[in-house]
Design a protein around this motif. Structure first.
Motif, PDB file in Angstrom:
ATOM      1  N   PRO A 265       0.843  -1.199   0.000  1.00  0.00           N
ATOM      2  CA  PRO A 265       0.000   0.000   0.000  1.00  0.00           C
ATOM      3  C   PRO A 265       0.873   1.242   0.000  1.00  0.00           C
ATOM      4  O   PRO A 265       2.082   1.184   0.189  1.00  0.00           O
ATOM      5  CB  PRO A 265      -0.803  -0.137   1.295  1.00  0.00           C
ATOM      6  N   ALA A 266       0.269   2.389  -0.155  1.00  0.00           N
ATOM      7  CA  ALA A 266       1.007   3.652  -0.185  1.00  0.00           C
ATOM      8  C   ALA A 266       0.799   4.406   1.115  1.00  0.00           C
ATOM      9  O   ALA A 266      -0.289   4.401   1.691  1.00  0.00           O
ATOM     10  CB  ALA A 266       0.522   4.498  -1.360  1.00  0.00           C
ATOM     11  N   GLY A 267       1.854   5.071   1.565  1.00  0.00           N
ATOM     12  CA  GLY A 267       1.741   5.923   2.747  1.00  0.00           C
ATOM     13  C   GLY A 267       2.126   5.194   4.023  1.00  0.00           C
ATOM     14  O   GLY A 267       1.934   3.991   4.175  1.00  0.00           O
ATOM     15  N   ILE A 268       2.640   5.944   4.948  1.00  0.00           N
ATOM     16  CA  ILE A 268       3.132   5.362   6.195  1.00  0.00           C
ATOM     17  C   ILE A 268       2.026   4.674   6.997  1.00  0.00           C
ATOM     18  O   ILE A 268       2.226   3.548   7.473  1.00  0.00           O
ATOM     19  CB  ILE A 268       3.839   6.450   7.038  1.00  0.00           C
ATOM     20  N   PRO A 269       0.839   5.280   7.195  1.00  0.00           N
ATOM     21  CA  PRO A 269      -0.183   4.589   7.989  1.00  0.00           C
ATOM     22  C   PRO A 269      -0.565   3.232   7.392  1.00  0.00           C
ATOM     23  O   PRO A 269      -0.683   2.249   8.127  1.00  0.00           O
ATOM     24  CB  PRO A 269      -1.361   5.567   7.979  1.00  0.00           C
ATOM     25  N   ALA A 270      -0.750   3.198   6.100  1.00  0.00           N
ATOM     26  CA  ALA A 270      -1.152   1.934   5.473  1.00  0.00           C
ATOM     27  C   ALA A 270      -0.022   0.920   5.518  1.00  0.00           C
ATOM     28  O   ALA A 270      -0.243  -0.270   5.798  1.00  0.00           O
ATOM     29  CB  ALA A 270      -1.582   2.191   4.037  1.00  0.00           C
ATOM     30  N   LEU A 271       1.196   1.358   5.254  1.00  0.00           N
ATOM     31  CA  LEU A 271       2.332   0.444   5.311  1.00  0.00           C
ATOM     32  C   LEU A 271       2.524  -0.102   6.722  1.00  0.00           C
ATOM     33  O   LEU A 271       2.811  -1.287   6.917  1.00  0.00           O
ATOM     34  CB  LEU A 271       3.596   1.171   4.855  1.00  0.00           C
ATOM     35  N   GLY A 272       2.361   0.795   7.728  1.00  0.00           N
ATOM     36  CA  GLY A 272       2.506   0.332   9.105  1.00  0.00           C
ATOM     37  C   GLY A 272       1.472  -0.701   9.474  1.00  0.00           C
ATOM     38  O   GLY A 272       1.779  -1.704  10.128  1.00  0.00           O
ATOM     39  N   GLY A 273       0.225  -0.466   9.051  1.00  0.00           N
ATOM     40  CA  GLY A 273      -0.816  -1.449   9.337  1.00  0.00           C
ATOM     41  C   GLY A 273      -0.546  -2.771   8.647  1.00  0.00           C
ATOM     42  O   GLY A 273      -0.766  -3.841   9.226  1.00  0.00           O
ATOM     43  N   TYR A 274      -0.081  -2.688   7.443  1.00  0.00           N
ATOM     44  CA  TYR A 274       0.227  -3.911   6.692  1.00  0.00           C
ATOM     45  C   TYR A 274       1.346  -4.689   7.373  1.00  0.00           C
ATOM     46  O   TYR A 274       1.294  -5.923   7.497  1.00  0.00           O
ATOM     47  CB  TYR A 274       0.622  -3.518   5.267  1.00  0.00           C
ATOM     48  N   PHE A 275       2.366  -3.970   7.824  1.00  0.00           N
ATOM     49  CA  PHE A 275       3.482  -4.625   8.515  1.00  0.00           C
ATOM     50  C   PHE A 275       3.004  -5.303   9.798  1.00  0.00           C
ATOM     51  O   PHE A 275       3.394  -6.439  10.107  1.00  0.00           O
ATOM     52  CB  PHE A 275       4.580  -3.600   8.825  1.00  0.00           C
ATOM     53  N   ARG A 276       2.129  -4.665  10.523  1.00  0.00           N
ATOM     54  CA  ARG A 276       1.632  -5.268  11.753  1.00  0.00           C
ATOM     55  C   ARG A 276       0.839  -6.536  11.457  1.00  0.00           C
ATOM     56  O   ARG A 276       0.934  -7.518  12.192  1.00  0.00           O
ATOM     57  CB  ARG A 276       0.777  -4.259  12.526  1.00  0.00           C
ATOM     58  N   SER A 277       0.065  -6.494  10.392  1.00  0.00           N
ATOM     59  CA  SER A 277      -0.719  -7.690  10.063  1.00  0.00           C
ATOM     60  C   SER A 277       0.190  -8.847   9.669  1.00  0.00           C
ATOM     61  O   SER A 277      -0.077 -10.003   9.996  1.00  0.00           O
ATOM     62  CB  SER A 277      -1.706  -7.390   8.939  1.00  0.00           C
ATOM     63  N   LEU A 278       1.295  -8.536   9.001  1.00  0.00           N
ATOM     64  CA  LEU A 278       2.214  -9.583   8.559  1.00  0.00           C
ATOM     65  C   LEU A 278       3.059 -10.137   9.700  1.00  0.00           C
ATOM     66  O   LEU A 278       3.637 -11.224   9.573  1.00  0.00           O
ATOM     67  CB  LEU A 278       3.126  -9.036   7.461  1.00  0.00           C
ATOM     68  N   THR A 279       3.139  -9.405  10.789  1.00  0.00           N
ATOM     69  CA  THR A 279       3.967  -9.843  11.916  1.00  0.00           C
ATOM     70  C   THR A 279       3.119 -10.186  13.138  1.00  0.00           C
ATOM     71  O   THR A 279       3.620 -10.185  14.263  1.00  0.00           O
ATOM     72  CB  THR A 279       4.965  -8.731  12.302  1.00  0.00           C
ATOM     73  N   SER A 280       1.860 -10.505  12.906  1.00  0.00           N
ATOM     74  CA  SER A 280       0.955 -10.772  14.030  1.00  0.00           C
ATOM     75  C   SER A 280       0.909 -12.240  14.425  1.00  0.00           C
ATOM     76  O   SER A 280       0.327 -12.572  15.453  1.00  0.00           O
ATOM     77  CB  SER A 280      -0.457 -10.303  13.682  1.00  0.00           C
ATOM     78  N   ASP A 281       1.550 -13.092  13.642  1.00  0.00           N
ATOM     79  CA  ASP A 281       1.421 -14.525  13.895  1.00  0.00           C
ATOM     80  C   ASP A 281       2.406 -15.037  14.930  1.00  0.00           C
ATOM     81  O   ASP A 281       2.112 -15.998  15.650  1.00  0.00           O
ATOM     82  CB  ASP A 281       1.600 -15.293  12.583  1.00  0.00           C
ATOM     83  N   ALA A 282       3.572 -14.415  15.013  1.00  0.00           N
ATOM     84  CA  ALA A 282       4.610 -14.897  15.929  1.00  0.00           C
ATOM     85  C   ALA A 282       5.414 -13.707  16.443  1.00  0.00           C
ATOM     86  O   ALA A 282       5.570 -12.698  15.744  1.00  0.00           O
ATOM     87  CB  ALA A 282       5.521 -15.895  15.218  1.00  0.00           C
TER      88      ALA A 282
END
Length: 750
Positions: free
Chosen positions: A136-153
């Protein structure tokens, strides 16, 4: 997702909630195909840091119970080894983070803007092997995406060199048992606000102690063979110059490792023969210049982030004689309390200074040297320092100083000297009303506004005594002889009251040298002879107050020199004062008759001079000499007269009234009149009340106890002795043993 239009491009999220830095993606059971291990290799030769590592271990051990990622700010001055300790800790514990280890260097680059957080997020997400076209574009969207990708462990994120708190929140991982380690030269006090409900932990990193610096230096120097004779002593002398910074120890060790330059022994000897570590590492050979560049590079980013007023004060503080200084000095250099507070906060936040205690600031030793080098570079750049040399050493103070910087070091040096002189004079003015030759004392109204009280003044000047003394030495070196003499005279109050004799004697010795130099000038000032007399007197008094046998000999020599110079200058007050000093030496050396004669000469030297306090003191001293010689009737007459003279002063001197009564009582007791002694001491104790003289009160109680014992009043005697003992014990006085001996011994009678 676009932060303005709320449109989304790329990605495969099914559920979306957006808020500033709180965008949540709920992935369709997608796990990152790759687990990154981004941490750099830790530095070799790691030493010490057990406390920091233990703190990190304890914090990590509690992660499993958390409901949100833990953010730990590892803070400290530039070059102190924050990254090193973090990377060593990560190497130990990285296996406990199955979600991976992410690392980003967040320090500024080029134009000093913080690292692009969006670019860091893109890198992190890309390393998870997520297709780049789904970002995604922009810091808020990128940050949310990163959190979702690192939520499993649980994962570990290392953000190295963070400049501001706003860089951190978008980079938090999603799993609640994750850990974010932030290193920063700033204190990051606003991190809690930036994180919202997540409370950060703070782990400060301080400089290495000398033993750890030596270990790291030896490691970097590769001194694996047997030590050479004398090498350890040389190393101990040079290690403190590293300021506790691992980077300095490593660079110095690497320089010392070159066998072509003579190895460790030659480097250590070279370093101890130069002015500073920075000077030694800034030699013309290629290796040392590279080393200096690396040392300076550690500090440059923080320095160049300062605005010009803060940068100017930072450089000026580098010229302060020691790395520690008062808040008030920052205010002085900044031009007032308000700009001083702002600049102090800027420097504190940047870890360029730290707070050892309220009202005081301190620089790391090497940071202090760096700041001073910047100031000297600014002065030299207009004349002798080439641009190439400045670039290679990293000492270019500012890009726009021009000719104004040419006199910066000289101007700051004079500002510092004037500031320390004014404060010392203000303290001396509050401590004593004695006559002084310094011109500052001719304008007491200017001194009255510096401190609110005598105690505040003494505390402030005492805290800066090393700085003030060093300023005197620098003034002597720079041939500012008049200022040397003024400062020595002004510092007497704090040195006398707080008994810093070594510095006191050193400063007064410099003042005598300066006075001699003034007299040797082609056109000596009109007051040169009198100033010489006063400086000999100041040195004599410092020796006398220290009181050793050799000191008394030195005191007599300098009192005699002061007397002769004052006689030649036709200054009766100083001649009388010198004679008084000679009498005090004779009295202390057990020659009371000679002392009495010298005190009489001192009175005669005053002639018709209106000096009632001086006359009262000389009468008091003559009474003491008579008592010591066993002439108790004469002592009683003179001490009684002295008490009357002290009481008759324009501002009655109750303290010296009480001292005269105490001496009179001692003489009366020695003459076999304990009842008179007890009455005199009771009167003296009443006068001592509220005078801030606890030891003198205890002395009076001890003697009054003796008087009561002689009157067979054992109960009252023990009460006084116990009171004296309590005070002596609290003060740490050696006289506690005398009081204790009286209490355990038989009560004396008759």
């Amino acid at each position: 997702m676009h932060s303005v239009s709320n449109s989304m491009s790329g990605g495969s999220a099914h559920t979306l909630v957006q808020a500033q830095y709180a965008t949540l993606y709920q992935q369709a059971q997608i796990r990152p195909p790759r687990i990154p291990r981004m941490q750099p290799a830790p530095p070799d030769g790691f030493v010490d840091r057990e406390q920091v590592r233990a703190r990190l271990h304890a914090l990590a051990d509690g992660l499993a119970a958390r409901t949100s990622p833990l953010v730990v700010a590892v803070t400290g001055p530039p070059g102190v080894g924050k990254t090193g300790v973090v990377l060593h800790w990560v190497a130990e514990r990285s296996a406990e983070f199955p979600g991976g280890v992410f690392y980003a260097d967040m320090s500024p680059r080029g134009d000093l803007d913080p690292s692009d957080t969006a670019g860091v997020l893109e890198t992190f997400i890309g390393l998870l092997d997520i297709p780049r076209d789904e970002l995604p574009a922009g810091i808020p969207a990128l940050g949310g995406y990163f959190r979702s990708l690192t939520s499993d462990a649980p994962c570990l994120v290392v953000l190295d060199g963070v400049v501001n708190t706003g860089q951190v929140p978008p980079l938090l991982p999603g799993h609640p048992a994750s850990l974010v380690l932030v290193t920063s030269r700033q204190l990051l006090g606003g991190l809690r606000v930036a994180l919202g409900s997540t409370r950060p932990a703070y782990v400060p990193v301080e400089g290495l102690d000398d033993a750890a610096c030596a270990e790291l230096f030896r490691y970097a120097a590769d001194t694996t063979g047997p030590e050479q004779p004398g090498q350890d002593e040389l190393l101990r002398a040079v290690i403190p110059a590293f300021g506790g910074l691992p980077v300095a120890a490593r660079i110095a060790g690497a320089c010392a490792a070159d066998p072509l330059d003579g190895g460790l022994d030659a480097f250590v000897r070279q370093l101890t023969g130069r002015g500073s570590l920075l000077e030694a590492l800034s030699m013309s050979d290629e290796q040392s210049v590279d080393g200096a560049s690396e040392v300076f590079g550690v500090f440059q980013v923080s320095y160049r982030a300062l605005d010009e007023p803060a940068a100017r004060v930072f450089r000026a503080l580098g010229l302060n004689p020691t790395p520690e200084f008062a808040d008030a000095l920052v205010d002085e250099l900044a031009g007032g309390a308000e700009p001083g507070a702002r600049i102090r906060r800027t420097l504190l936040d940047g870890s360029l200074i730290e707070r050892p205690r309220p009202g005081r600031c301190r620089m790391n030793r090497l940071v202090h040297e760096y700041a001073g080098a910047l100031a000297r570079s600014a002065s030299a750049s207009a004349t002798s320092l080439s641009s190439a040399s400045s670039a290679s050493s990293g000492l270019s103070a500012s890009s726009g100083e021009g000719a104004e910087g040419a006199d910066e070091a000289a101007t700051v040096t004079l500002t510092l000297a004037d500031w320390y002189l004014r404060r010392a004079a203000a303290a001396e003015h509050l401590v004593s009303k004695r006559w002084r030759i310094g011109p500052l004392f001719a304008e007491p109204d200017l001194l009255d506004t510096v401190f609110a009280s005598e105690e505040e003044a003494l505390d402030a000047v005492e805290a800066d005594r090393e700085n003030a003394a060093a300023v005197v030495g620098l003034a002597l070196r720079d041939q500012r002889y008049g200022q040397v003499c003024e400062q020595a005279e002004a510092l007497r109050g704090v040195f006398f009251r707080r008994k810093h004799h070594t510095l006191w004697v050193q400063v007064c010795g410099w003042a005598v040298q300066a006075a001699v130099k003034r007299m040797e000038l082609p056109e000596p000032p009109a007051d040169a002879l009198l100033v010489s007399a006063r400086m000999h007197y100041e040195l004599a008094f410092a020796h006398f107050d220290r009181g050793g046998a050799d000191d008394l000999v030195s005191a007599a020599r300098h009192y005699e020199a002061a007397r002769e110079a004052a006689r030649r200058a036709r200054h009766p007050r100083t001649e009388s004062t010198a004679l008084e000093g000679l009498g005090m030496v004779a009295l202390k050396q057990g020659r009371p008759d000679e002392a009495a004669d010298l005190f009489g000469q001192a009175l005669d030297a005053l002639g018709d001079l209106d000096h009632p306090r001086g006359r009262a003191l000389l009468t008091y001293h003559r009474g003491r000499a008579a008592s010591a010689a066993g002439r108790h009737d004469e002592a009683a007459d003179r001490l009684t007269a002295a008490r009357r003279e002290f009481a008759a002063l324009a501002t009655p001197d109750r303290y010296n009234e009480a001292r005269a009564l105490t001496r009179h009582a001692e003489s009366a007791l020695a003459a076999g009149n304990p009842d008179q002694a007890a009455a005199l001491l009771t009167e003296a104790l009443d006068l001592f009340q509220g005078r801030g003289a606890p030891k003198e009160e205890a002395d009076a109680r001890l003697v009054r106890g003796d008087a009561y014992a002689a009157l067979a009043d054992g109960e009252q005697a023990r009460t006084d002795w116990q009171s004296a003992l309590d005070v002596y014990a609290e003060l740490g006085s050696l006289r506690a043993a005398e009081a204790r001996a009286r209490l355990v011994g038989p009560t004396r009678e008759g």
